[in-house]
Write a protein that holds these residues in place. Structure first.
Motif, mmCIF file in Angstrom:
data_model
loop_
_atom_site.group_PDB
_atom_site.id
_atom_site.type_symbol
_atom_site.label_atom_id
_atom_site.label_comp_id
_atom_site.label_asym_id
_atom_site.label_seq_id
_atom_site.Cartn_x
_atom_site.Cartn_y
_atom_site.Cartn_z
ATOM 1 N N GLY A 19 -47.520 -34.947 -66.386
ATOM 2 C CA GLY A 19 -49.078 -35.181 -66.981
ATOM 3 C C GLY A 19 -48.353 -36.903 -66.523
ATOM 4 O O GLY A 19 -47.394 -36.956 -66.069
ATOM 5 N N SER A 79 -57.008 -30.865 -69.782
ATOM 6 C CA SER A 79 -55.919 -31.105 -69.197
ATOM 7 C C SER A 79 -56.347 -31.184 -70.774
ATOM 8 O O SER A 79 -56.930 -31.285 -71.922
ATOM 9 N N ASN A 117 -50.495 -36.225 -72.159
ATOM 10 C CA ASN A 117 -51.229 -35.715 -71.716
ATOM 11 C C ASN A 117 -50.910 -34.718 -70.295
ATOM 12 O O ASN A 117 -49.825 -34.698 -69.308
ATOM 13 N N HIS A 119 -51.451 -32.562 -67.375
ATOM 14 C CA HIS A 119 -52.571 -31.990 -66.085
ATOM 15 C C HIS A 119 -52.951 -31.165 -66.268
ATOM 16 O O HIS A 119 -52.243 -29.407 -66.871
ATOM 17 N N LYS A 120 -54.298 -30.556 -66.295
ATOM 18 C CA LYS A 120 -55.174 -29.291 -66.028
ATOM 19 C C LYS A 120 -54.107 -28.125 -65.464
ATOM 20 O O LYS A 120 -53.810 -28.665 -64.226
ATOM 21 N N ASP A 140 -58.510 -32.308 -75.918
ATOM 22 C CA ASP A 140 -58.979 -31.258 -74.921
ATOM 23 C C ASP A 140 -60.376 -30.691 -74.373
ATOM 24 O O ASP A 140 -60.666 -30.996 -75.084
#
Length: 164
Positions: A19, A79, A117, A119-120, A140
């Motif tokens: 992230g 994310s 953050n 990442h997905k 989110d």
């Protein structure tokens, strides 16, 4: 049998596979508000796929080290950013993906003034403040579909500080 992992220093480079480290380091991108505010622009790769951005407030229990865990989770559809509402760092646990399951977990600790953050699709531990209020703003994905996958590790892991 538990597995011990040591907290690693967090940097934008070593956290990049999982992230974004969000902070105000370096020169600002622009000066706004009649010269009274430095803007650090576009510091995270927010990805909501087909959903929309949602802003929630979390109030997490303060944890202590050594910290034992066996649950990780990921959000396959978007994310997830965690922004502390106090000037305190927090524990961040991540794991690489290993063919659809979490690999060996890694622990980081943010510093005051930093947010992250994920990442997905990044495997991560639960929200783990070590001090402060435990209050976070979380950005989110809100939308259709199941955006939460949990995984129980076969052995508990214990996070400790570096002994040196």
């Amino acid at each position: 049998m538990s597995v011990e992992i040591q907290i690693q220093p967090i940097t934008a480079e070593n956290f990049a596979p999982y992230g974004d480290l969000i902070d105000c380091t370096g020169d600002s991108d622009m000066i706004i508000n009649l010269g009274k505010c430095k803007r650090y622009h576009d510091r995270a790769q927010i990805d909501f796929g087909t959903g929309r951005a949602g802003l929630s407030l979390f109030n997490a229990e303060i944890r202590t080290l050594p910290y034992e865990f066996n649950l990780v989770e990921r959000h396959p559809l978007g994310s997830q950013a965690f922004i502390p509402m106090s000037n305190d760092g927090f524990l961040v646990i991540v794991a690489p993906d290993d063919n659809g399951t979490p690999g060996t977990p890694i622990a980081f600790e943010t510093q005051a003034g930093q947010a992250i953050n994920f990442h997905k699709g990044t495997w991560h531990g639960v929200l783990t403040p070590l001090s402060g209020s435990g209050q976070f703003a979380v950005v989110d994905r809100i939308g259709d579909g199941n955006n939460l996958e949990e995984f129980l590790l076969s052995n508990p892991h214990i996070v400790v500080r570096d002994k040196t």
